[in-house]
Scaffold this active site. Structure first.
Site, PDB file in Angstrom:
ATOM      1  N   CYS A  26      51.782 -13.667 -49.767  1.00 48.41           N
ATOM      2  CA  CYS A  26      50.460 -13.066 -49.559  1.00 48.41           C
ATOM      3  C   CYS A  26      49.469 -13.633 -50.573  1.00 48.41           C
ATOM      4  CB  CYS A  26      50.526 -11.548 -49.684  1.00 48.41           C
ATOM      5  SG  CYS A  26      51.119 -10.691 -48.209  1.00 48.41           S
ATOM      6  N   ASP A  46      56.870 -26.892 -49.694  1.00 50.85           N
ATOM      7  CA  ASP A  46      57.803 -26.094 -50.487  1.00 50.85           C
ATOM      8  C   ASP A  46      57.833 -26.640 -51.919  1.00 50.85           C
ATOM      9  OD1 ASP A  46      60.423 -24.121 -49.628  1.00 50.85           O
ATOM     10  OD2 ASP A  46      60.507 -25.123 -51.585  1.00 50.85           O
ATOM     11  N   HIS A  50      51.070  -9.904 -43.689  1.00 52.06           N
ATOM     12  CA  HIS A  50      52.409  -9.696 -44.245  1.00 52.06           C
ATOM     13  C   HIS A  50      53.372  -9.162 -43.193  1.00 52.06           C
ATOM     14  CE1 HIS A  50      55.413  -9.107 -47.379  1.00 52.06           C
ATOM     15  NE2 HIS A  50      55.733  -8.002 -46.711  1.00 52.06           N
ATOM     16  N   THR A  59      64.837 -15.349 -49.840  1.00 57.71           N
ATOM     17  CA  THR A  59      64.415 -15.039 -51.213  1.00 57.71           C
ATOM     18  C   THR A  59      62.968 -14.553 -51.285  1.00 57.71           C
ATOM     19  OG1 THR A  59      63.781 -17.337 -51.628  1.00 57.71           O
ATOM     20  CG2 THR A  59      66.037 -16.697 -52.214  1.00 57.71           C
ATOM     21  N   HIS A  66      58.504 -16.647 -43.053  1.00 59.83           N
ATOM     22  CA  HIS A  66      58.158 -18.061 -43.179  1.00 59.83           C
ATOM     23  C   HIS A  66      59.148 -18.900 -42.406  1.00 59.83           C
ATOM     24  CE1 HIS A  66      60.774 -16.966 -46.575  1.00 59.83           C
ATOM     25  NE2 HIS A  66      61.269 -18.194 -46.524  1.00 59.83           N
ATOM     26  N   HIS A  99      60.668 -22.693 -42.302  1.00 57.97           N
ATOM     27  CA  HIS A  99      60.820 -23.981 -42.974  1.00 57.97           C
ATOM     28  C   HIS A  99      60.770 -25.089 -41.921  1.00 57.97           C
ATOM     29  CE1 HIS A  99      62.749 -22.268 -46.770  1.00 57.97           C
ATOM     30  NE2 HIS A  99      62.960 -21.271 -45.931  1.00 57.97           N
TER      31      HIS A  99
END
Ligand code: 5GP
Ligand code: ZN
Length: 112
Positions: free
Chosen positions: A6, A29, A45, A93, A98, A100
């Protein structure tokens, strides 16, 4: 809310952006696991895949329309992997949804 992504979405923590619009952000990343390693997040969120509801359908669809555009811009014509870790067994984590995007070399054959 004390959420890293956020804060990145709000510009409070810097990131190397590769795509941004009113609803989503994509950035590199910080600890890349492949030559191209990009994270795509909604600006709103959502804790994880497990929290996706029908309200999010258009947003999630938008993310998956933009992912191939990012892949093309990154030159990933040989392919890429899209991954979302959800929950402790997947070793999530950062608890803000999200995806990747991993590519730029042949990835391992196994998924886990
Ligand atoms: P997860 O393990 O939750 O699927 O993925 C979180 C990802 O966020 C990891 O790949 C990690 O390297 C990345 N990450 C953690 N903190 C930061 C940060 O401050 N900036 C950026 N750009 N990436 C981060
Ligand atoms: Zn968040």
């Amino acid at each position: 809310m004390d959420c890293l992504f956020c804060k990145i979405a709000a510009g409070e923590i810097p990131s190397t952006k590769v795509y941004e619009d009113d609803r989503i952000l994509a950035f590199r990343d910080i600890a890349p696991q492949a030559p191209t390693h990009i994270l795509v997040i909604p600006k709103t969120h959502i804790p994880s895949v497990a929290a996706i509801t029908p309200e999010h359908s258009a947003l999630i669809g938008h993310i998956f329309e933009v992912i191939p555009q990012i892949a093309q811009a990154e030159g990933l014509e040989n392919g890429y992997r899209v991954v979302s870790n959800c929950g402790p067994d997947a070793r999530q984590t950062v608890h803000h949804l999200h995806f990747h995007i991993l590519g730029g070399r042949p990835l391992e054959a196994q998924m886990a």
